[in-house]
Design an enzyme around this catalytic site. Structure first.
Site, PDB file in Angstrom:
ATOM      1  N   ARG A 104       0.833  -1.200   0.000  1.00 35.90           N
ATOM      2  CA  ARG A 104       0.000   0.000   0.000  1.00 35.90           C
ATOM      3  C   ARG A 104       0.869   1.252   0.000  1.00 35.90           C
ATOM      4  O   ARG A 104       1.901   1.296   0.657  1.00 35.90           O
ATOM      5  CB  ARG A 104      -0.921   0.003   1.230  1.00 35.90           C
ATOM      6  CG  ARG A 104      -2.215  -0.733   0.984  1.00 35.90           C
ATOM      7  CD  ARG A 104      -3.066  -0.920   2.203  1.00 35.90           C
ATOM      8  NE  ARG A 104      -3.197   0.233   3.081  1.00 35.90           N
ATOM      9  CZ  ARG A 104      -3.977   0.251   4.157  1.00 35.90           C
ATOM     10  NH1 ARG A 104      -4.691  -0.819   4.464  1.00 35.90           N
ATOM     11  NH2 ARG A 104      -4.062   1.316   4.918  1.00 35.90           N
ATOM     12  N   ARG A 111       0.172   8.414  10.221  1.00 39.21           N
ATOM     13  CA  ARG A 111      -1.068   7.679  10.554  1.00 39.21           C
ATOM     14  C   ARG A 111      -1.130   7.373  12.048  1.00 39.21           C
ATOM     15  O   ARG A 111      -2.198   7.444  12.655  1.00 39.21           O
ATOM     16  CB  ARG A 111      -1.141   6.384   9.731  1.00 39.21           C
ATOM     17  CG  ARG A 111      -1.468   6.652   8.270  1.00 39.21           C
ATOM     18  CD  ARG A 111      -1.084   5.488   7.381  1.00 39.21           C
ATOM     19  NE  ARG A 111      -1.875   4.306   7.646  1.00 39.21           N
ATOM     20  CZ  ARG A 111      -1.493   3.080   7.329  1.00 39.21           C
ATOM     21  NH1 ARG A 111      -0.316   2.876   6.752  1.00 39.21           N
ATOM     22  NH2 ARG A 111      -2.276   2.054   7.585  1.00 39.21           N
TER      23      ARG A 111
HETATM   24  P1  AP5 Z   1      -4.306  -5.409   9.078  1.00 39.30           P
HETATM   25  O1  AP5 Z   1      -5.332  -6.398   9.442  1.00 39.30           O
HETATM   26  O2  AP5 Z   1      -4.209  -4.983   7.636  1.00 39.30           O
HETATM   27  O3  AP5 Z   1      -4.420  -4.128  10.050  1.00 39.30           O
HETATM   28  P2  AP5 Z   1      -5.513  -2.987  10.130  1.00 39.30           P
HETATM   29  O4  AP5 Z   1      -5.791  -2.743  11.564  1.00 39.30           O
HETATM   30  O5  AP5 Z   1      -6.664  -3.291   9.240  1.00 39.30           O
HETATM   31  O6  AP5 Z   1      -4.640  -1.792   9.584  1.00 39.30           O
HETATM   32  P3  AP5 Z   1      -4.893  -0.711   8.446  1.00 39.30           P
HETATM   33  O7  AP5 Z   1      -3.544  -0.099   8.145  1.00 39.30           O
HETATM   34  O8  AP5 Z   1      -5.619  -1.258   7.248  1.00 39.30           O
HETATM   35  O9  AP5 Z   1      -5.756   0.288   9.175  1.00 39.30           O
HETATM   36  P4  AP5 Z   1      -5.894   1.729   8.898  1.00 39.30           P
HETATM   37  O10 AP5 Z   1      -6.958   2.026   9.837  1.00 39.30           O
HETATM   38  O11 AP5 Z   1      -4.696   2.588   8.978  1.00 39.30           O
HETATM   39  O12 AP5 Z   1      -6.150   1.793   7.315  1.00 39.30           O
HETATM   40  P5  AP5 Z   1      -7.464   1.938   6.470  1.00 39.30           P
HETATM   41  O13 AP5 Z   1      -7.341   1.059   5.299  1.00 39.30           O
HETATM   42  O14 AP5 Z   1      -8.659   1.843   7.343  1.00 39.30           O
HETATM   43  O15 AP5 Z   1      -2.887  -5.986   9.559  1.00 39.30           O
HETATM   44  C1  AP5 Z   1      -1.684  -5.272   9.325  1.00 39.30           C
HETATM   45  C2  AP5 Z   1      -0.552  -6.279   9.055  1.00 39.30           C
HETATM   46  O16 AP5 Z   1      -0.306  -7.028  10.260  1.00 39.30           O
HETATM   47  C3  AP5 Z   1      -0.860  -7.301   7.966  1.00 39.30           C
HETATM   48  O17 AP5 Z   1       0.296  -7.563   7.226  1.00 39.30           O
HETATM   49  C4  AP5 Z   1      -1.294  -8.564   8.743  1.00 39.30           C
HETATM   50  O18 AP5 Z   1      -0.979  -9.764   8.039  1.00 39.30           O
HETATM   51  C5  AP5 Z   1      -0.480  -8.431  10.041  1.00 39.30           C
HETATM   52  N1  AP5 Z   1      -1.227  -8.951  11.194  1.00 39.30           N
HETATM   53  C6  AP5 Z   1      -2.554  -8.797  11.446  1.00 39.30           C
HETATM   54  N2  AP5 Z   1      -2.868  -9.389  12.621  1.00 39.30           N
HETATM   55  C7  AP5 Z   1      -1.701  -9.904  13.118  1.00 39.30           C
HETATM   56  C8  AP5 Z   1      -1.389 -10.634  14.313  1.00 39.30           C
HETATM   57  N3  AP5 Z   1      -2.320 -10.937  15.227  1.00 39.30           N
HETATM   58  N4  AP5 Z   1      -0.094 -10.982  14.505  1.00 39.30           N
HETATM   59  C9  AP5 Z   1       0.850 -10.686  13.594  1.00 39.30           C
HETATM   60  N5  AP5 Z   1       0.612 -10.004  12.438  1.00 39.30           N
HETATM   61  C10 AP5 Z   1      -0.654  -9.619  12.206  1.00 39.30           C
HETATM   62  O19 AP5 Z   1      -7.377   3.471   6.034  1.00 39.30           O
HETATM   63  C11 AP5 Z   1      -6.427   3.902   5.085  1.00 39.30           C
HETATM   64  C12 AP5 Z   1      -6.578   5.404   4.875  1.00 39.30           C
HETATM   65  O20 AP5 Z   1      -7.897   5.703   4.334  1.00 39.30           O
HETATM   66  C13 AP5 Z   1      -6.490   6.277   6.142  1.00 39.30           C
HETATM   67  O21 AP5 Z   1      -5.149   6.586   6.489  1.00 39.30           O
HETATM   68  C14 AP5 Z   1      -7.288   7.497   5.698  1.00 39.30           C
HETATM   69  O22 AP5 Z   1      -6.542   8.328   4.840  1.00 39.30           O
HETATM   70  C15 AP5 Z   1      -8.427   6.885   4.905  1.00 39.30           C
HETATM   71  N6  AP5 Z   1      -9.590   6.553   5.761  1.00 39.30           N
HETATM   72  C16 AP5 Z   1     -10.105   5.321   6.005  1.00 39.30           C
HETATM   73  N7  AP5 Z   1     -11.156   5.394   6.836  1.00 39.30           N
HETATM   74  C17 AP5 Z   1     -11.298   6.710   7.135  1.00 39.30           C
HETATM   75  C18 AP5 Z   1     -12.182   7.411   7.984  1.00 39.30           C
HETATM   76  N8  AP5 Z   1     -13.125   6.778   8.690  1.00 39.30           N
HETATM   77  N9  AP5 Z   1     -12.044   8.753   8.074  1.00 39.30           N
HETATM   78  C19 AP5 Z   1     -11.101   9.428   7.359  1.00 39.30           C
HETATM   79  N10 AP5 Z   1     -10.218   8.802   6.546  1.00 39.30           N
HETATM   80  C20 AP5 Z   1     -10.317   7.457   6.434  1.00 39.30           C
END
Ligand code: AP5
Length: 223
Positions: A170, A181
Protein backbone atom coordinates in the site's frame (compact mmCIF):
# COMPACT_ATOMS: atom_id res chain seq x y z
CA UNK A 1 -18.47 -21.00 18.73
CA UNK A 2 -21.10 -18.51 17.48
CA UNK A 3 -22.69 -19.56 14.16
CA UNK A 4 -25.22 -16.77 13.69
CA UNK A 5 -25.08 -13.08 14.33
CA UNK A 6 -27.06 -9.87 14.29
CA UNK A 7 -24.05 -7.90 15.49
CA UNK A 8 -23.58 -4.32 14.32
CA UNK A 9 -20.10 -3.53 15.44
CA UNK A 10 -17.22 -1.15 15.11
CA UNK A 11 -13.63 -2.40 15.05
CA UNK A 12 -11.56 0.37 16.58
CA UNK A 13 -7.77 0.34 16.69
CA UNK A 14 -4.56 1.86 15.43
CA UNK A 15 -3.29 1.27 11.88
CA UNK A 16 -1.90 -2.27 11.72
CA UNK A 17 -3.72 -3.52 14.82
CA UNK A 18 -5.29 -6.30 12.71
CA UNK A 19 -8.82 -4.94 12.20
CA UNK A 20 -8.96 -5.83 8.51
CA UNK A 21 -7.41 -9.28 8.98
CA UNK A 22 -9.92 -10.15 11.70
CA UNK A 23 -12.94 -8.58 10.00
CA UNK A 24 -12.31 -10.69 6.88
CA UNK A 25 -12.02 -13.85 8.98
CA UNK A 26 -15.16 -13.08 11.00
CA UNK A 27 -17.09 -12.39 7.77
CA UNK A 28 -15.88 -15.69 6.26
CA UNK A 29 -16.82 -17.56 9.44
CA UNK A 30 -20.41 -16.29 9.53
CA UNK A 31 -20.88 -16.58 5.76
CA UNK A 32 -19.87 -20.26 5.96
CA UNK A 33 -22.43 -20.73 8.77
CA UNK A 34 -25.18 -19.19 6.61
CA UNK A 35 -25.50 -16.00 8.70
CA UNK A 36 -23.61 -13.37 6.70
CA UNK A 37 -22.17 -10.24 8.28
CA UNK A 38 -21.14 -7.41 5.95
CA UNK A 39 -17.52 -6.24 6.27
CA UNK A 40 -17.60 -2.49 5.69
CA UNK A 41 -14.02 -1.22 5.47
CA UNK A 42 -13.77 2.51 4.75
CA UNK A 43 -10.13 2.04 3.70
CA UNK A 44 -11.13 -0.62 1.14
CA UNK A 45 -14.03 1.52 -0.10
CA UNK A 46 -11.72 4.51 -0.57
CA UNK A 47 -9.03 2.43 -2.32
CA UNK A 48 -11.73 1.15 -4.73
CA UNK A 49 -12.77 4.76 -5.41
CA UNK A 50 -9.14 5.72 -6.05
CA UNK A 51 -8.72 2.77 -8.43
CA UNK A 52 -11.87 3.67 -10.35
CA UNK A 53 -10.75 7.30 -10.69
CA UNK A 54 -14.06 8.60 -9.30
CA UNK A 55 -14.46 12.15 -8.02
CA UNK A 56 -14.34 10.85 -4.43
CA UNK A 57 -11.24 8.77 -5.21
CA UNK A 58 -9.43 11.75 -6.73
CA UNK A 59 -10.34 13.88 -3.68
CA UNK A 60 -9.28 11.16 -1.20
CA UNK A 61 -5.99 10.01 -2.73
CA UNK A 62 -3.83 12.95 -1.61
CA UNK A 63 -4.96 12.61 2.00
CA UNK A 64 -4.48 8.84 2.03
CA UNK A 65 -0.98 8.87 0.54
CA UNK A 66 0.14 11.34 3.21
CA UNK A 67 -1.44 9.31 6.02
CA UNK A 68 -4.01 11.99 6.77
CA UNK A 69 -7.72 11.46 7.30
CA UNK A 70 -10.10 12.13 4.42
CA UNK A 71 -12.51 14.97 5.39
CA UNK A 72 -15.36 13.83 7.63
CA UNK A 73 -18.28 14.76 5.38
CA UNK A 74 -16.97 12.75 2.42
CA UNK A 75 -16.56 9.69 4.64
CA UNK A 76 -19.88 10.09 6.43
CA UNK A 77 -21.79 10.32 3.13
CA UNK A 78 -19.96 7.26 1.79
CA UNK A 79 -20.72 5.16 4.89
CA UNK A 80 -24.37 6.26 5.07
CA UNK A 81 -24.88 5.09 1.48
CA UNK A 82 -23.01 1.81 2.02
CA UNK A 83 -24.78 0.81 5.23
CA UNK A 84 -28.15 1.02 3.47
CA UNK A 85 -27.19 -1.66 0.93
CA UNK A 86 -29.18 -4.91 1.27
CA UNK A 87 -26.17 -7.01 2.31
CA UNK A 88 -25.79 -4.83 5.43
CA UNK A 89 -29.43 -5.16 6.53
CA UNK A 90 -28.90 -7.88 9.17
CA UNK A 91 -25.40 -7.48 10.56
CA UNK A 92 -22.20 -5.56 9.84
CA UNK A 93 -18.68 -4.75 10.96
CA UNK A 94 -17.47 -1.20 10.44
CA UNK A 95 -13.69 -1.47 10.00
CA UNK A 96 -11.93 1.92 10.12
CA UNK A 97 -15.02 4.02 10.82
CA UNK A 98 -15.64 6.09 12.85
CA UNK A 99 -12.22 7.59 13.50
CA UNK A 100 -13.15 11.11 14.63
CA UNK A 101 -15.73 12.39 17.09
CA UNK A 102 -17.86 14.01 14.33
CA UNK A 103 -17.94 10.63 12.52
CA UNK A 104 -19.01 8.84 15.73
CA UNK A 105 -21.76 11.39 16.31
CA UNK A 106 -22.96 11.09 12.71
CA UNK A 107 -23.10 7.30 13.08
CA UNK A 108 -25.16 7.60 16.26
CA UNK A 109 -27.58 9.96 14.49
CA UNK A 110 -27.90 7.58 11.55
CA UNK A 111 -28.59 4.48 13.67
CA UNK A 112 -31.54 4.14 15.96
CA UNK A 113 -33.75 1.52 17.59
CA UNK A 114 -33.07 -1.98 16.27
CA UNK A 115 -30.24 -0.62 14.11
CA UNK A 116 -28.17 0.67 17.05
CA UNK A 117 -24.57 -0.41 17.61
CA UNK A 118 -24.22 -3.65 19.57
CA UNK A 119 -20.43 -3.75 20.11
CA UNK A 120 -17.35 -1.60 19.77
CA UNK A 121 -14.25 -3.77 19.85
CA UNK A 122 -11.03 -1.98 20.75
CA UNK A 123 -7.90 -3.68 19.35
CA UNK A 124 -5.26 -2.86 21.93
CA UNK A 125 -1.60 -3.14 20.91
CA UNK A 126 1.72 -1.41 21.72
CA UNK A 127 2.71 1.18 19.11
CA UNK A 128 6.18 -0.33 18.56
CA UNK A 129 4.59 -3.53 17.16
CA UNK A 130 2.58 -1.58 14.58
CA UNK A 131 5.46 -0.24 12.49
CA UNK A 132 6.73 -3.77 11.74
CA UNK A 133 3.24 -4.96 10.87
CA UNK A 134 2.58 -2.07 8.48
CA UNK A 135 5.96 -2.02 6.73
CA UNK A 136 5.80 -5.79 6.10
CA UNK A 137 2.17 -5.89 4.96
CA UNK A 138 1.40 -6.99 1.42
CA UNK A 139 -2.12 -6.99 -0.02
CA UNK A 140 -3.47 -8.96 -2.97
CA UNK A 141 -4.30 -6.54 -5.79
CA UNK A 142 -7.00 -8.95 -7.02
CA UNK A 143 -8.92 -10.35 -4.00
CA UNK A 144 -7.75 -8.02 -1.21
CA UNK A 145 -6.33 -10.80 1.01
CA UNK A 146 -3.89 -9.43 3.59
CA UNK A 147 -0.42 -11.00 4.02
CA UNK A 148 2.80 -10.14 5.79
CA UNK A 149 6.34 -10.87 4.63
CA UNK A 150 7.24 -12.41 8.01
CA UNK A 151 4.09 -12.94 10.09
CA UNK A 152 1.89 -14.33 7.32
CA UNK A 153 4.00 -15.09 4.25
CA UNK A 154 2.58 -16.56 1.05
CA UNK A 155 3.94 -19.86 -0.27
CA UNK A 156 5.37 -18.10 -3.34
CA UNK A 157 6.80 -14.65 -2.68
CA UNK A 158 4.65 -11.89 -4.17
CA UNK A 159 1.76 -14.18 -5.18
CA UNK A 160 -1.52 -14.52 -3.27
CA UNK A 161 -2.17 -18.03 -1.88
CA UNK A 162 -5.93 -17.47 -2.12
CA UNK A 163 -6.37 -16.39 -5.76
CA UNK A 164 -2.94 -16.28 -7.43
CA UNK A 165 -3.11 -12.48 -7.74
CA UNK A 166 -0.05 -10.25 -7.46
CA UNK A 167 0.75 -8.78 -4.05
CA UNK A 168 1.24 -5.03 -3.70
CA UNK A 169 2.47 -2.73 -0.94
CA UNK A 170 0.00 0.00 0.00
CA UNK A 171 1.21 3.51 -0.84
CA UNK A 172 0.52 4.60 2.76
CA UNK A 173 2.70 1.80 4.22
CA UNK A 174 5.87 3.84 3.60
CA UNK A 175 7.73 5.09 6.72
CA UNK A 176 6.71 8.79 6.39
CA UNK A 177 3.01 7.94 6.00
CA UNK A 178 3.11 5.32 8.79
CA UNK A 179 4.40 7.92 11.29
CA UNK A 180 1.66 10.35 10.30
CA UNK A 181 -1.07 7.68 10.55
CA UNK A 182 0.03 6.72 14.06
CA UNK A 183 0.00 10.38 15.11
CA UNK A 184 -3.47 10.85 13.59
CA UNK A 185 -4.68 7.79 15.48
CA UNK A 186 -3.36 9.13 18.79
CA UNK A 187 -4.83 12.60 18.39
CA UNK A 188 -8.09 12.04 16.48
CA UNK A 189 -9.21 8.44 16.91
CA UNK A 190 -8.04 7.36 20.39
CA UNK A 191 -10.50 9.82 22.04
CA UNK A 192 -13.30 7.54 20.75
CA UNK A 193 -12.31 4.98 23.39
CA UNK A 194 -13.68 7.31 26.06
CA UNK A 195 -16.70 8.19 23.89
CA UNK A 196 -17.76 4.53 23.58
CA UNK A 197 -16.56 3.62 27.08
CA UNK A 198 -19.06 6.11 28.46
CA UNK A 199 -21.84 4.39 26.48
CA UNK A 200 -21.02 0.94 27.88
CA UNK A 201 -20.52 -0.76 24.49
CA UNK A 202 -16.71 -0.91 24.48
CA UNK A 203 -14.93 -4.28 24.73
CA UNK A 204 -11.15 -4.45 24.62
CA UNK A 205 -9.16 -7.22 23.03
CA UNK A 206 -5.41 -7.80 23.30
CA UNK A 207 -4.43 -7.72 19.62
CA UNK A 208 -0.74 -8.46 20.24
CA UNK A 209 -1.23 -12.23 19.98
CA UNK A 210 -1.46 -14.70 17.11
CA UNK A 211 -4.28 -14.04 14.61
CA UNK A 212 -6.00 -17.34 15.54
CA UNK A 213 -6.04 -16.54 19.28
CA UNK A 214 -7.37 -13.04 18.58
CA UNK A 215 -10.05 -14.50 16.27
CA UNK A 216 -11.33 -17.00 18.85
CA UNK A 217 -11.60 -14.32 21.52
CA UNK A 218 -13.26 -11.96 19.08
CA UNK A 219 -16.03 -14.47 18.36
CA UNK A 220 -16.65 -14.78 22.10
CA UNK A 221 -16.73 -11.00 22.53
CA UNK A 222 -19.19 -10.62 19.64
CA UNK A 223 -21.80 -12.93 21.20
P1 AP5 B 1 -4.31 -5.41 9.08
O1 AP5 B 1 -5.33 -6.40 9.44
O2 AP5 B 1 -4.21 -4.98 7.64
O3 AP5 B 1 -4.42 -4.13 10.05
P2 AP5 B 1 -5.51 -2.99 10.13
O4 AP5 B 1 -5.79 -2.74 11.56
O5 AP5 B 1 -6.66 -3.29 9.24
O6 AP5 B 1 -4.64 -1.79 9.58
P3 AP5 B 1 -4.89 -0.71 8.45
O7 AP5 B 1 -3.54 -0.10 8.14
O8 AP5 B 1 -5.62 -1.26 7.25
O9 AP5 B 1 -5.76 0.29 9.17
P4 AP5 B 1 -5.89 1.73 8.90
O10 AP5 B 1 -6.96 2.03 9.84
O11 AP5 B 1 -4.70 2.59 8.98
O12 AP5 B 1 -6.15 1.79 7.31
P5 AP5 B 1 -7.46 1.94 6.47
O13 AP5 B 1 -7.34 1.06 5.30
O14 AP5 B 1 -8.66 1.84 7.34
O15 AP5 B 1 -2.89 -5.99 9.56
C1 AP5 B 1 -1.68 -5.27 9.32
C2 AP5 B 1 -0.55 -6.28 9.06
O16 AP5 B 1 -0.31 -7.03 10.26
C3 AP5 B 1 -0.86 -7.30 7.97
O17 AP5 B 1 0.30 -7.56 7.23
C4 AP5 B 1 -1.29 -8.56 8.74
O18 AP5 B 1 -0.98 -9.76 8.04
C5 AP5 B 1 -0.48 -8.43 10.04
N1 AP5 B 1 -1.23 -8.95 11.19
C6 AP5 B 1 -2.55 -8.80 11.45
N2 AP5 B 1 -2.87 -9.39 12.62
C7 AP5 B 1 -1.70 -9.90 13.12
C8 AP5 B 1 -1.39 -10.63 14.31
N3 AP5 B 1 -2.32 -10.94 15.23
N4 AP5 B 1 -0.09 -10.98 14.51
C9 AP5 B 1 0.85 -10.69 13.59
N5 AP5 B 1 0.61 -10.00 12.44
C10 AP5 B 1 -0.65 -9.62 12.21
O19 AP5 B 1 -7.38 3.47 6.03
C11 AP5 B 1 -6.43 3.90 5.08
C12 AP5 B 1 -6.58 5.40 4.87
O20 AP5 B 1 -7.90 5.70 4.33
C13 AP5 B 1 -6.49 6.28 6.14
O21 AP5 B 1 -5.15 6.59 6.49
C14 AP5 B 1 -7.29 7.50 5.70
O22 AP5 B 1 -6.54 8.33 4.84
C15 AP5 B 1 -8.43 6.89 4.91
N6 AP5 B 1 -9.59 6.55 5.76
C16 AP5 B 1 -10.10 5.32 6.00
N7 AP5 B 1 -11.16 5.39 6.84
C17 AP5 B 1 -11.30 6.71 7.13
C18 AP5 B 1 -12.18 7.41 7.98
N8 AP5 B 1 -13.12 6.78 8.69
N9 AP5 B 1 -12.04 8.75 8.07
C19 AP5 B 1 -11.10 9.43 7.36
N10 AP5 B 1 -10.22 8.80 6.55
C20 AP5 B 1 -10.32 7.46 6.43
Amino acid sequence: MATSTTARCVFLGAPGAGKGTQAKQVAEHFAAAGSPIAHLSTGDMLRAEVKSGSELGVAAKGYMDKGQLVPDQLIIDMVKARIQQPDAAAAWILDGFPRTLPQAEALDENLSGDQALTHVISFSIPEEVLVGRLSGRRTCGKCGAIWHVENRPTKVEGICDTCGGELVQRSDDRPEAIGKRLEVYRTQTAPLLAYYGDRGVLREIDADRSPDVVFQELLERMQ
